[in-house]
Design an enzyme around this catalytic site. Structure first.
Site, mmCIF file in Angstrom:
data_model
loop_
_atom_site.group_PDB
_atom_site.id
_atom_site.type_symbol
_atom_site.label_atom_id
_atom_site.label_comp_id
_atom_site.label_asym_id
_atom_site.label_seq_id
_atom_site.Cartn_x
_atom_site.Cartn_y
_atom_site.Cartn_z
ATOM 1 N N ASP A 240 0.854 -1.178 0.000
ATOM 2 C CA ASP A 240 0.000 0.000 0.000
ATOM 3 C C ASP A 240 0.904 1.247 0.000
ATOM 4 O O ASP A 240 1.849 1.315 -0.783
ATOM 5 C CB ASP A 240 -0.947 -0.042 1.208
ATOM 6 C CG ASP A 240 -2.105 0.943 1.102
ATOM 7 O OD1 ASP A 240 -3.123 0.579 0.486
ATOM 8 O OD2 ASP A 240 -1.988 2.073 1.598
ATOM 9 N N TYR A 386 -3.078 11.177 1.021
ATOM 10 C CA TYR A 386 -3.588 11.099 -0.350
ATOM 11 C C TYR A 386 -3.529 12.468 -1.024
ATOM 12 O O TYR A 386 -3.075 12.597 -2.175
ATOM 13 C CB TYR A 386 -5.031 10.569 -0.339
ATOM 14 C CG TYR A 386 -5.122 9.110 0.018
ATOM 15 C CD1 TYR A 386 -5.233 8.129 -0.972
ATOM 16 C CD2 TYR A 386 -5.082 8.697 1.348
ATOM 17 C CE1 TYR A 386 -5.303 6.788 -0.641
ATOM 18 C CE2 TYR A 386 -5.146 7.357 1.685
ATOM 19 C CZ TYR A 386 -5.252 6.403 0.688
ATOM 20 O OH TYR A 386 -5.315 5.078 1.017
ATOM 21 N N HIS A 443 -5.193 -7.769 0.197
ATOM 22 C CA HIS A 443 -4.434 -6.532 0.330
ATOM 23 C C HIS A 443 -3.611 -6.475 1.613
ATOM 24 O O HIS A 443 -2.489 -5.974 1.611
ATOM 25 C CB HIS A 443 -5.414 -5.355 0.282
ATOM 26 C CG HIS A 443 -4.754 -4.015 0.288
ATOM 27 N ND1 HIS A 443 -4.035 -3.541 -0.785
ATOM 28 C CD2 HIS A 443 -4.701 -3.036 1.243
ATOM 29 C CE1 HIS A 443 -3.583 -2.334 -0.511
ATOM 30 N NE2 HIS A 443 -3.960 -2.011 0.719
#
Length: 477
Positions: A240, A386, A443
């Site tokens: 990630d 982000y 994930h």
């Protein structure tokens, strides 16, 4: 080869054939240019001392490393339980709907009740302190990290490994893997010393006070952390955001990074889009039969991406808005984060009434991760990563186009959000020496399959050490 020559000769026989051939050449020239002909951009300069806090000054930075203890205070627990119990009623789910519209509110009620009435706060606090926790100030940021140093017999070398998590995870993802990673084996002449930090703005690491702390800047922070701990050469691992940050570290500090292991290899290139579309016409041109269902049909893959990346747009543009809700409401935090632990483990969990959450995780494990965000009030600051990365400033640096020359190993889980074929990954990771393709896992790989994850990391470290020996490179730490 011979068949291709015949095909080209056939096309050259007619005017229409020559037009088709010209179109094919024009179309294929684009990905060939991006993959093989275009020179890579220069490595961007970095400021190793960039300051992210208003406290003190660079000249007065406290370089000490201080022990840290995770504490669940009675005041915090009381407030949390009151918020979990005294809340607005949840809207009931639609008839016949499981997790297709997001987190199922009926199932959420049970989780919130467990959190308030059954989650063993004292016991879990002890778990968080099972391994040594520390804090140290790097560039104005108080960075929290776990350091695990195994006892090794004479002749066994301790080698440092930096482990980086992502969102919506935390250092908690690695706890089940730690015993496997730090195991001492008679078959290995080394053992791993683990450095597991919370990203800035996550968990117990402080957040920046001004804009700009994107993934590239975090790469500098963690390089400085490793140097602070006395490591001039080290191995790195991430998935990630951790996968992106470690990739940038490999680009910026190739003399320090001895090897990169990732469970989420990243390739953002026009060539990937081109070949993905081309493969939808004839998949064998792009991907092998064993992994074909991870890329095709494109309609299914893109549909999943559209459904699962709405959060990314919100957090890349207005993280502080959604952060208000998540910081104020533990119910909101649980729904928002645990939804990812449902679908990102397996997409088909969206059709299960319980979201398949206990397929791999216990309620305690899931709430442990929530506690990392709730107790530190880091929901908002974590999501800002982000906005600080998916912007013009970052994309102008062209990290996506710079090849990684550090020896690399990777593991791709079956249910990861995206799959990239090995031959395409080699255009980015030019010294890709091993790839493991799993028939399981999602994930949160270290959290889901800690033993398999750890075995692959250890195997990769062995491969890195052999690679350096074969290239007559020194690996003194």
């Amino acid at each position: 080869m011979f068949t291709g020559i015949i095909f080209i000769a056939f096309l050259l026989r007619s005017k229409m054939g020559r037009i088709i051939l010209a179109i094919l050449v024009a179309v294929f020239s684009v990905p060939i240019y991006f993959l093989f002909l275009r020179s890579s951009p220069p490595v961007p300069p970095v400021d190793l001392d960039e300051w992210w806090s208003t406290a003190l000054s660079k000249s007065k930075q406290d370089d000490t490393i201080k022990p840290f203890k995770v504490e669940f205070s009675e005041v915090m627990i009381k407030d949390l339980k009151e918020r979990l119990r005294d809340r607005h009623p949840l809207a009931p789910p639609l008839e016949g709907v499981a997790f297709e519209y997001g987190f199922n509110s009926k199932h959420l009620e049970g989780i919130l009740k467990y959190w308030a009435d059954e989650y063993p706060f004292s016991e879990r606090e002890k778990l968080f302190n099972k391994y040594p926790n520390y804090k140290t100030n790097i560039q104005g940021l108080n960075i929290h990290f776990i350091r695990v140093t195994p006892q090794v017999p004479k002749g066994v070398e301790l080698v440092p490994l930096l482990l980086l998590h992502g969102w919506p995870g935390s250092v908690r993802e690695f706890f089940e893997a730690i015993p496997h990673l730090t195991s001492v084996s008679k078959d290995r002449n080394f053992a791993l010393e683990l450095i597991i930090p919370s990203l800035p703005g996550y968990g117990f690491s402080s957040a920046a006070v001004r804009p700009g702390l994107g993934a590239d800047k975090m790469a500098v922070v963690f390089r400085n952390l490793m140097n602070r701990l006395g490591f001039k050469k080290y191995y790195i691992q991430g998935g990630d955001w951790g996968g992106l940050i470690t990739s940038i570290m490999a680009i910026q500090f190739p003399e320090e990074v001895l090897g990169l292991h990732t469970n989420m290899p990243l390739l953002m290139s026009p060539a990937l889009t081109f070949f993905s579309v081309l493969g939808s016409i004839y998949p064998p041109l792009v991907v092998g039969s064993k992994t074909r269902d991870r890329m095709y049909p494109l309609s299914k893959v893109y549909s999943n991406l559209l459904e699962e990346t709405g959060y990314m747009h919100i957090q890349s543009t207005k993280p502080d808005t959604v952060g208000v809700a998540l910081s104020d409401s533990p119910a909101g935090l649980a729904a928002y984060i645990l939804e990812k632990f449902s679908s990102w483990t397996r997409m088909e969990h969206r059709s299960k009434p319980d979201g398949g959450l206990n397929f791999r995780f216990t309620n305690d494990q899931l709430i442990d991760n929530l506690m990392m965000y709730w107790t530190s009030n880091s929901a908002t600051t974590s999501m800002r990563l982000y906005a600080e990365t998916f912007n013009t400033r970052y994309f102008k640096l062209n990290y996506n186009e710079i090849p990684i020359k550090v020896p690399t190993c990777m593991i791709q889980a079956k249910h990861e959000l995206a799959y990239v074929p090995t031959w395409l990954l080699k255009t980015k990771y030019v010294n890709l020496i091993n790839e493991t393709v799993l028939d399981d896992g999602g994930h949160f790989l270290a959290f889901e399959l800690p033993k398999i994850f750890s075995e692959d990391v250890l195997k990769s470290i062995e491969s890195f050490r052999e690679w350096h020996r074969n290239n007559n490179e020194k690996t003194e730490l």
